[in-house]
Every structure is written in structure tokens, then in C-alpha cells.
Design a protein around this motif. Sequence first.
Motif, PDB file in Angstrom:
ATOM      1  N   HIS A   1      52.750  37.903  43.773  1.00  0.00           N
ATOM      2  CA  HIS A   1      52.690  39.297  44.105  1.00  0.00           C
ATOM      3  C   HIS A   1      51.296  39.920  43.782  1.00  0.00           C
ATOM      4  O   HIS A   1      51.264  41.156  43.651  1.00  0.00           O
ATOM      5  N   THR A   2      50.535  39.057  43.782  1.00  0.00           N
ATOM      6  CA  THR A   2      49.177  39.835  43.421  1.00  0.00           C
ATOM      7  C   THR A   2      48.146  39.047  44.417  1.00  0.00           C
ATOM      8  O   THR A   2      46.890  38.679  44.015  1.00  0.00           O
TER       9      THR A   2
ATOM     10  N   PHE B   1      54.658  41.384  38.479  1.00  0.00           N
ATOM     11  CA  PHE B   1      53.609  42.353  39.142  1.00  0.00           C
ATOM     12  C   PHE B   1      54.160  42.919  40.745  1.00  0.00           C
ATOM     13  O   PHE B   1      53.326  43.108  41.506  1.00  0.00           O
TER      14      PHE B   1
ATOM     15  N   LEU C   1      51.912  35.164  40.526  1.00  0.00           N
ATOM     16  CA  LEU C   1      50.821  35.273  41.251  1.00  0.00           C
ATOM     17  C   LEU C   1      51.271  35.465  42.742  1.00  0.00           C
ATOM     18  O   LEU C   1      50.307  35.975  43.394  1.00  0.00           O
TER      19      LEU C   1
ATOM     20  N   LEU D   1      44.175  40.252  44.473  1.00  0.00           N
ATOM     21  CA  LEU D   1      43.253  40.133  43.319  1.00  0.00           C
ATOM     22  C   LEU D   1      41.811  39.771  43.552  1.00  0.00           C
ATOM     23  O   LEU D   1      41.929  38.842  44.321  1.00  0.00           O
TER      24      LEU D   1
ATOM     25  N   THR E   1      53.096  46.461  41.389  1.00  0.00           N
ATOM     26  CA  THR E   1      51.667  46.624  41.321  1.00  0.00           C
ATOM     27  C   THR E   1      50.726  46.164  42.696  1.00  0.00           C
ATOM     28  O   THR E   1      49.900  45.096  42.414  1.00  0.00           O
TER      29      THR E   1
ATOM     30  N   LEU F   1      42.755  40.738  36.683  1.00  0.00           N
ATOM     31  CA  LEU F   1      43.626  40.398  35.798  1.00  0.00           C
ATOM     32  C   LEU F   1      43.216  39.606  34.817  1.00  0.00           C
ATOM     33  O   LEU F   1      42.804  38.448  35.151  1.00  0.00           O
TER      34      LEU F   1
ATOM     35  N   LEU G   1      46.794  45.709  42.204  1.00  0.00           N
ATOM     36  CA  LEU G   1      46.083  45.068  41.273  1.00  0.00           C
ATOM     37  C   LEU G   1      45.058  44.230  41.713  1.00  0.00           C
ATOM     38  O   LEU G   1      45.188  43.316  42.517  1.00  0.00           O
TER      39      LEU G   1
END
Length: 800
Positions: free
Chosen positions: A116-117, A89, A114, A120, A92, A98, A95
Motif C-alpha cells: 500500500h506504499t 498504510f 509495502l 514511496l 496514506t 518511510l 506516503l
Amino acid sequence: MRPMTATLWAAVMLVGLKLITASPNISIVDRSSQNLSSVPRDLPQTVEFLDLSCNHIKQLHREDFKNTALLTFLNVSWNSLEEIDPETFLDTPLLENLDLSHNRLKNLSGQQYLLHTGNLLMLNLAWNQFLTMTLGSAFSSLVKLERLALGAKNISMGDFKNIAGVKLRTLTLCVGPELGYEAGSLQDVHTQRLQVAFSRNPIVDRYLVRDALSLFVEVEFMIMTGGYKELSEQLSERIEIRTSHFYLTNISIRWPDLTHFVNVALLTSITHLSASDVVISDLPRKDTNVPKTSKMKSFSARRAVVNSFFFSQECVYNYFISLPVESMAITETSIVHMTCPKSPSRILQLDFSYCALSDTIFSRVEGAKTLECENLGNVKKLILVGNSLKSLKLLSQRVQYMKSLQDLDLSLNSLVYDGLEECVWPPNITTMTLSSNGLTDSVFKCLPKGTETLDLQNNQISVVPSSIMKLENLSSLNLNANRLRDLPVCNGFPILNKLLLKSNSLHAPSVNKLESCPKLKTLDVSYNPFTCTCALRGFISLGIKSEKNSHTGIELLNWPLDYYCTYPDDVRDATLKSISIPLVSCDVGVLAATILCPAVVVILAVVTLCHRLDVPWYMGMIWKWTRAKHRARTRQLRPEDLVGVEFHAFVSYSQHDADWVHNSLLTNLEGSAGGLRICHHEKHFVPGKTIIENIIGCVEKSRRSVFVLSAHFVKSDWCHYELYFASHQRLSRGSDSIVLVLLEPLPQYTIPSKYYQLKSMMSRHTYLEWPQDRAKHRLFWANLRAALQADLPRAPEIEE
């Protein structure tokens, strides 16, 4: 699909759809259930919502989402995921949602993707193959996370330390029957609500329950089929409980277990207890004891069903109506009756929405007498939306002893009122909601006198009667979606402030009726079939005034966008503001003034001009000339009538007028100027014959006789003889044989009585007046020649 799975998936979808509808330019790609083994390579760069659920994807790679920088929602649930590349990810950054539930992931501490999220909001990792709940360091990067769903076989101290700084809204723990839970494991979790979803045949871990009740404000237990006895025991043993809201969702429970649990909860510090999607078995045949007091404020049950056939409904109803709470709600549950508590109740709010309640609610029958409920006197708000209530009059009887009742909602029923019997509402009702029923105009006779807010939308009301019970406190009246054809008068509502009339049948609202509403500030008449004719001018003016003066006068809601013309066809669908209806086409007075004033001016101008130019005289002369020409063309004379006729006319005049006759008359009638043969005594009297014989002879030889009338004429006896003989000739040759020329004004009173024939002729014949204006002479001669013109039987004799 398991019930818990369905619940979680529904939550995911709801959140995703909410985010989708928030943006106008969304690209949605649905590749679910397509037997995919990897992420498709043809995903559009604009994709924001991607569904890859129910496939056979085992791995997620770095390049799978390389070109989907706008991705905000990703669902990869119900696949065979075993491994996710740590940089999956990386491309993205947007995002937010998920879903990786129902896969084969095995190590919660190794979810490096996670990192790179960081944006969220929701992460679902439930129903994977995690042995321990130990969250890796990557979870600490999820600082924006609001919803987290997890599941593991073992939960130990320190498992949640990496999300200790994250303030969640909901943490969902999916636990199985072999759960190993270490006391205190949840102390690092900061969430508003803890959801615990059990699998089949759950064993409720006492330490998990203890931590849940002591650490979290809201606790929800889902998908329970047993363990209620243990739960009740642990609840009763707890001295300090932080939980104020306790929820039971999607459960199956026996009546004894349910009532025992509720009775235990009533004695704790739990203030709100709620149960939804409940299946109840082993229902009672006798009353169940209820504690007399409690700290609980509200109890609600939603979508409850029973699978027992033989039980006492009254005992079930008695239990719930007797609960010592301030607010009690049973909704979307098929109950056909609700009993009255046996002792005064502390309930302040009752909600029985979308049940199947009938008009017997709260009452009981003893013998042939119906007894009304007197033990709900503390109820301030009663909600009976969406039931089978039919009689508004009976409902007033059912609640007549609710002396504290202020807010009553009876919408979405089948209520009617015939207006024959008087209603008996309690005295303190201020808010009345009767929308979506079958009520007609008579409903205004069956309303609480103290009503301040009245909602009657979506009924059958066609007019608000002028002679209705006065509602002196009514400030808001909602009559949307009825059948009103005009604005109501406010005779019965002296302080009405807000009036809603959207979607009625108003064609041309009478704005003058608003004069009876001195306190009115807000009006909504949108979506009505307006007829854009003169009658609507006042209402359009009101709308424009409302738009310009938003802080004064009446505010017209939804103006001008939702006000359209439906007639006439040439302005159909045009907004009222955009059309123009001229005042002159509507006001009779203005229209009359617009037409008559110029007309009067023109008439006066014409009359003045005619007077100055002698137009009446010219018109009269032209009319006489036209008649003479018409008679000459249409009159058929027999040849024998013209036997012996030699002259066109015999002229009779006084000797005093001889100069005018010779110089003007004969000059314009004889010769080349007139072409007529004129007989007069100076030229055509035969010497040797008497004057009488000459007169008779000249009259007989002439087609007509011209008499030049003047003051001298009436004094001449010979003229009188000539007139006498000519009048006799008139009998044989017709009324047009005599032509009178008035040389000067000759009033009737100046004519001697012996000239009665002359008076008679002047009163019955039109005569030619000799004009003094030389400009009129030409028309005079043309008129005279036309009167004398005739075809004689032989050519005239020329005398020297």
C-alpha cells in the motif's frame, strides 16, 4: 549513534525537508523522544511530516494512520518495532518517505505493508535484524522508489529479483563483519550508485567488491577503517571495471594504504576518485612515487585531517600536485601551502577552496630568491576560494607562468592591492572572480587585459576611475555590494554588455553616463538608497522605458519591485515606479517659462488696461491727494505763522483764463461745494491801492497761492509779479505754500527765460494737471481741495 546511522538519518532528513519546503501549507508534527509505546491517537488530519523516532513503539496497527491521508514523510526509526500490520498504510496513499531503520524487524520477505506504499521514493530498512536479504514480492510494487537502504547478514542469488524492474538512484547496503555474500547476488539490482556501509573492523568481501565494480557506474564505500590492502588487490586484478566514479566516505586510513590505493586506481578505468571526511595517519617523511600516466580524469579530497605530528608537509603536497589527472581538488582541508610539480603537469583544473593557503602558494624559496612555478602551464581553471591570500600583486606573480589559465576564482580571501607595483598576469585569463575581498578602486590597475567576465562584488570600491587600463574584451562586470555612489563610465570597457551594481550607495544615478556604454544591454541597480528628488527623474524614466521595451535598449534587472525610495520621508519605501516627480519642479527653464509667461501676459494685460483706463493718472492723483492729507495732519504750524491769514488760497491767473477760474475753479472750491475761501483780484483787490500793493496784500492774507498755468499765464507780467511775491512768501511758510495747476500742456521751452523761478518750481514741484476727460474732474477737485485745506484762525468774512 553510529556514523553510518548518522549519515542515513541526515539523508532522510534532507529529503524530507526538501519535500516540506516545496509546499506552502505543510503541517509538521514532531513526537520524537517522548517515550511513546504506540502511535498517538490525536494526530491532526493535516499532518504531512511526522517524526516518531527514538520512542518504544513495538507495533504499527491498521488504525494508527487512519486519519492522516495527507501523510508524505514518516520517521519511525530507533524504536522497538517487531511487527507492522499489512494494512497499516492503507489510508496514506501519498506516503513518499518511510524510515524504519534501527528496529527489530526480522523478515524482509514478509513486509506486506509495502503493498500500500506505491508512491514511496525513499525506504530505509537498515540496521534491523534481517538474516537474509531476500526481498518479498511486496517490493515489486515500489515502482517509484529512488533510494533504498537495507542490511542483512546474508546476501544470496535472487534476493533482489523483486526489484529488478525498479530503477533506483541509490542502493545502500549496510554490512557487518560476518557478511555472507554469494557472488552475483547484485545482478538483479539496477541503480545509479551503490553505497556499501561497513561496520567496525570490516572484512571486505572480494565477491561483493567484484560485483560492485562490474555492475555499477558509481560505487561508494563508507565507514571504512581497514581492508584497503585487499581492496587495492582486487582493484588491480580487475580487467573490466564498469565503475567510473569511486567514492570513499568517512574513512580512516594510513598514508601508505591511501597512496597505494590511489596509485592502483590511477591505472584502472576509474575516471573519478573522491574521498571525503578522511582521517590520515602515518604520513611520510619522503616523497611517494606517483604513476606518470593514467586514465583518471579527476581526484578530489574533502575534509581531510591528519593525526600525525612528525611528517613532511612538502612530501604530502608533492604527491597530490603530481597526480596525472585533469582535475584535482582538495577542499575544506587545512593546508597552508601547495608545491609546484617537479615536471610539467597535465592538470587542467585545480580547486583548493576553503583551505588555509597563503601567498606562497606554488612557489619555493632557494636562498634569498623566490622561484615561481613553471610546470602548471596546462591549468585552465584555478579555484582558490576561501583561503588566506592577501596580496593580489603576489598572486599575479604566482600564476604568471600558467599560460593556459582562463578562469581564476580568488573570492572570499583578504586580497588587497596598493596600486604601486605592476601586476603580471598570464595573457589568456578571460574570467576573473575577486568577490568578497578588501579591494579598492586601484584594483582596476591590476587586472588581466583579456578579461571578459569580471566579478568584484562585496569589496570596497567607491568609484571606477576614468583613467584605467583599457579592458577591451570585458563584457560582464559585477560590482554588487560595493560603495559606488554613481554609475561608472565605460571609457575603459568599450564592449561592456552587462553591469551589476546591486546594493551600493547610489542615491541618484547619472543616466547620462550610460552614453559611454554603447553596448550595454543589462543593468542591475536594485537595493540602492535612492533619493527620490529631481536628480532621479532620468533614472526612473530609464526604468519605465526598460519595462515597456523589454527587447530593445537596456534591460533593468529586478525593476520595479526592488527599487525603493529612502528619501524624502514622505515617499520612503515607495517604489520608484509609483512616485511622480513633475518636470516643472525640476527643469529651471520650464519652471521659468511656466512662471514668466503667465506673468508677462498678466503684466501686459494690466499695462494695456491701465493705459486704456488712465490708471497711472488716477494713481498719481490719489498719491498727491494722500500726500496732501498727510501733510495737513502732520504739519504743526505756530499760531504766529497764521496771524493775518484770511484766505485758504490766493488764485493767480491770466485774464484769458478767467472763465475757467470763475466757472470751474471757484465753483468747486468755494461755498458748499468746497468750503474754502479763495482770494482773487476781481473780488478782493482794494480800490485806491496800487496793483502791487493789492498783490502783496492778497498773498500775505492767503495760506497758499494757486497759480493757474497756461500759455497766456507766461505772457502776463502781472502774473509774473504775483509769482515773484508768492515765492518770497514760500521762504517763510514752507514749500507747500505754492500750488501749481497746469491748465494746458506747457513745455519748458515755451517758458521765457525771465520766468526762471517758474521753471525751477515746475522741475521741483509736482503740479496738478487739468484733465480734459470729465470723468477725471471729480478726483482733480478732491486733490486740489486736499492741497488747500487748512484751519484758519478766524471765520471767513462773507462779502456780498
